[in-house]
Design an enzyme around this catalytic site. Structure first.
Site, PDB file in Angstrom:
ATOM      1  N   LYS A  80       4.346 -14.768 -54.476  1.00 54.56           N
ATOM      2  CA  LYS A  80       3.300 -14.818 -53.771  1.00 54.56           C
ATOM      3  C   LYS A  80       2.356 -16.120 -53.962  1.00 54.56           C
ATOM      4  CE  LYS A  80       2.499  -9.902 -52.899  1.00 54.56           C
ATOM      5  NZ  LYS A  80       1.535  -8.828 -52.768  1.00 54.56           N
ATOM      6  N   LEU A  81       2.208 -16.289 -55.322  1.00 53.78           N
ATOM      7  CA  LEU A  81       1.377 -17.700 -55.647  1.00 53.78           C
ATOM      8  C   LEU A  81       2.104 -18.888 -55.466  1.00 53.78           C
ATOM      9  CD1 LEU A  81      -0.032 -16.089 -59.096  1.00 53.78           C
ATOM     10  CD2 LEU A  81      -1.483 -16.564 -56.942  1.00 53.78           C
TER      11      LEU A  81
ATOM     12  N   ARG B   3       1.141 -22.284 -52.517  1.00 57.23           N
ATOM     13  CA  ARG B   3       1.380 -23.750 -52.738  1.00 57.23           C
ATOM     14  C   ARG B   3       2.315 -24.146 -51.551  1.00 57.23           C
ATOM     15  NH1 ARG B   3       2.335 -28.369 -55.900  1.00 57.23           N
ATOM     16  NH2 ARG B   3       4.275 -29.147 -55.444  1.00 57.23           N
TER      17      ARG B   3
ATOM     18  N   LYS C 232     -14.069 -21.339 -75.329  1.00 56.34           N
ATOM     19  CA  LYS C 232     -14.133 -20.578 -76.402  1.00 56.34           C
ATOM     20  C   LYS C 232     -14.379 -21.372 -77.749  1.00 56.34           C
ATOM     21  CE  LYS C 232     -11.336 -16.624 -75.660  1.00 56.34           C
ATOM     22  NZ  LYS C 232     -10.283 -15.673 -76.020  1.00 56.34           N
ATOM     23  N   GLU C 233     -14.640 -20.747 -78.523  1.00 54.34           N
ATOM     24  CA  GLU C 233     -14.936 -21.577 -80.085  1.00 54.34           C
ATOM     25  C   GLU C 233     -14.013 -22.486 -80.419  1.00 54.34           C
ATOM     26  OE1 GLU C 233     -17.352 -21.546 -81.978  1.00 54.34           O
ATOM     27  OE2 GLU C 233     -16.225 -22.536 -83.766  1.00 54.34           O
TER      28      GLU C 233
ATOM     29  N   HIS D 187      -9.937 -17.090 -66.193  1.00 56.25           N
ATOM     30  CA  HIS D 187      -8.963 -15.846 -66.208  1.00 56.25           C
ATOM     31  C   HIS D 187      -9.459 -14.871 -65.235  1.00 56.25           C
ATOM     32  CE1 HIS D 187      -7.530 -16.488 -70.826  1.00 56.25           C
ATOM     33  NE2 HIS D 187      -7.617 -17.591 -70.052  1.00 56.25           N
TER      34      HIS D 187
ATOM     35  N   GLU E  74      -2.927 -10.213 -65.840  1.00 55.51           N
ATOM     36  CA  GLU E  74      -4.138 -11.264 -65.946  1.00 55.51           C
ATOM     37  C   GLU E  74      -3.387 -12.825 -65.598  1.00 55.51           C
ATOM     38  OE1 GLU E  74      -6.230 -12.769 -69.767  1.00 55.51           O
ATOM     39  OE2 GLU E  74      -4.584 -13.781 -69.941  1.00 55.51           O
TER      40      GLU E  74
HETATM   41  P1  0O2 Z   1      -0.251 -15.540 -75.492  1.00 60.54           P
HETATM   42  O1  0O2 Z   1       0.796 -15.876 -76.429  1.00 60.54           O
HETATM   43  O2  0O2 Z   1      -0.610 -16.846 -74.604  1.00 60.54           O
HETATM   44  O3  0O2 Z   1       0.094 -14.355 -74.539  1.00 60.54           O
HETATM   45  P2  0O2 Z   1     -10.792 -10.060 -75.300  1.00 60.54           P
HETATM   46  O4  0O2 Z   1     -10.210  -8.703 -75.853  1.00 60.54           O
HETATM   47  O5  0O2 Z   1     -11.047 -10.277 -74.052  1.00 60.54           O
HETATM   48  O6  0O2 Z   1     -11.889 -10.925 -76.293  1.00 60.54           O
HETATM   49  P3  0O2 Z   1      -8.028 -11.311 -75.108  1.00 60.54           P
HETATM   50  O7  0O2 Z   1      -7.596  -9.857 -74.897  1.00 60.54           O
HETATM   51  O8  0O2 Z   1      -7.136 -12.271 -76.055  1.00 60.54           O
HETATM   52  O9  0O2 Z   1      -9.471 -11.260 -75.786  1.00 60.54           O
HETATM   53  O10 0O2 Z   1      -8.254 -12.097 -73.795  1.00 60.54           O
HETATM   54  P4  0O2 Z   1      -8.447 -13.526 -73.539  1.00 60.54           P
HETATM   55  O11 0O2 Z   1      -9.845 -14.196 -74.273  1.00 60.54           O
HETATM   56  O12 0O2 Z   1      -8.495 -13.573 -71.897  1.00 60.54           O
HETATM   57  O13 0O2 Z   1      -7.272 -14.440 -74.047  1.00 60.54           O
HETATM   58  C1  0O2 Z   1      -5.974 -13.988 -73.424  1.00 60.54           C
HETATM   59  C2  0O2 Z   1      -4.990 -15.040 -73.467  1.00 60.54           C
HETATM   60  O14 0O2 Z   1      -5.798 -16.247 -73.137  1.00 60.54           O
HETATM   61  C3  0O2 Z   1      -4.484 -15.412 -74.707  1.00 60.54           C
HETATM   62  O15 0O2 Z   1      -3.338 -14.573 -74.757  1.00 60.54           O
HETATM   63  C4  0O2 Z   1      -3.965 -17.047 -74.524  1.00 60.54           C
HETATM   64  O16 0O2 Z   1      -2.738 -16.954 -73.557  1.00 60.54           O
HETATM   65  C5  0O2 Z   1      -5.243 -17.662 -73.679  1.00 60.54           C
HETATM   66  N1  0O2 Z   1      -6.108 -17.952 -74.860  1.00 60.54           N
HETATM   67  C6  0O2 Z   1      -7.117 -17.468 -74.985  1.00 60.54           C
HETATM   68  N2  0O2 Z   1      -7.816 -17.879 -75.866  1.00 60.54           N
HETATM   69  C7  0O2 Z   1      -7.099 -19.234 -76.308  1.00 60.54           C
HETATM   70  C8  0O2 Z   1      -7.144 -20.291 -77.185  1.00 60.54           C
HETATM   71  O17 0O2 Z   1      -8.242 -20.380 -77.973  1.00 60.54           O
HETATM   72  N3  0O2 Z   1      -6.184 -21.110 -77.315  1.00 60.54           N
HETATM   73  C9  0O2 Z   1      -5.087 -20.640 -76.420  1.00 60.54           C
HETATM   74  N4  0O2 Z   1      -4.072 -21.856 -76.592  1.00 60.54           N
HETATM   75  N5  0O2 Z   1      -5.138 -19.773 -75.493  1.00 60.54           N
HETATM   76  C10 0O2 Z   1      -6.069 -19.069 -75.446  1.00 60.54           C
HETATM   77  P5  0O2 Z   1      -2.613 -14.315 -76.218  1.00 60.54           P
HETATM   78  O18 0O2 Z   1      -2.257 -12.992 -76.623  1.00 60.54           O
HETATM   79  O19 0O2 Z   1      -3.521 -14.693 -77.368  1.00 60.54           O
HETATM   80  O20 0O2 Z   1      -1.535 -15.669 -76.196  1.00 60.54           O
END
Ligand code: 0O2
Length: 206
Positions: free
Chosen positions: A20-21, A25, A110-111, A118, A137
């Protein structure tokens, strides 16, 4: 836990949403318009990563479905920051899924320095036992944000989440450089888009 059975609907969601996405495009391209979408990827989170995240969040196996929102993950990569919001607005008008949460990590990075938008959605998939509403997501980010996130992700993996302070500082500086690159490119967006339009028109002539 039968992981294959558990993950099957997530795989279905990822495959359907990729089509779909990518279709969005293709439609922009057919109309010779600037496509706000550069490319789309998707993946189902590997079991080891699901278990790792469950452990970090201190959640039990039976809470995984409700608590881990990115088991089905889609990524939409754009050229310009404006394109991200164009896509978000377009996705909000769709009626084939429901948006349950928005996280704007562009307005509020983010920090770590991470920037991205998202959308957490509930997507209905048809299974042989009827409809199942699956959480997925969609991450929407620019090429520059993607470049940064991929590199930071690799380093996090290498250092098992404990990136040395000096490298962390460099990554933060790199995140700002990526942000500045996006800002600079936005200023010449019209020029770039015009050039790409001409390129596509000429390509379609042959
Ligand atoms: P992977 O390996 O990519 O699957 P929350 O409970 O909402 O505070 P949550 O569930 O981690 O936190 O949700 P969030 O913040 O939406 O982040 C989900 C995904 O966003 C991550 O999945 C990463 O893909 C990406 N992401 C978030 N923060 C960072 C970051 O600081 N650096 C990078 N490179 N990616 C980030 P996963 O499971 O961490 O990793």
């Amino acid at each position: 836990m039968n992981w294959e059975a558990f993950l099957a609907p997530y795989l279905q969601v990822v495959e359907e949403l990729k089509v779909k996405l990518r279709g969005m495009r293709a439609q922009f391209e057919h109309e010779s318009k600037h496509s706000p979408i550069e490319f789309v990827t998707g993946r189902v989170k590997p079991v080891a990563s699901i278990l790792e995240k469950a452990y970090q969040k201190n959640i039990s196996i039976d809470q995984i479905e409700a608590e881990i929102q990115d088991i089905a993950g889609l990524r939409v990569v754009c050229q310009f920051v404006d394109d991200i919001y164009t896509i978000v607005d377009m996705l909000k008008t769709r009626n084939d899924f429901e948006i349950v949460e928005e996280k704007d990590y562009i307005q509020e990075k983010k920090e770590s320095g991470y920037r991205s938008f998202h959308l957490v959605i509930k997507y209905p998939v048809e299974t042989i036992r009827g409809e199942k509403r699956v959480i997925a997501e969609i991450q929407i980010r620019t090429l520059a944000m993607n470049f940064w996130a991929i590199n930071e992700h690799s380093l996090n993996y290498k250092y098992e989440g404990q990136i040395p302070t000096q490298i962390k500082a460099r990554l933060k500086a790199a995140a700002e450089a990526a942000f500045n690159l996006d800002e600079e490119m936005s200023k010449i967006k019209d020029e770039v888009q015009e050039a790409q339009r001409i390129f596509h028109q000429n390509k379609n002539k042959h």
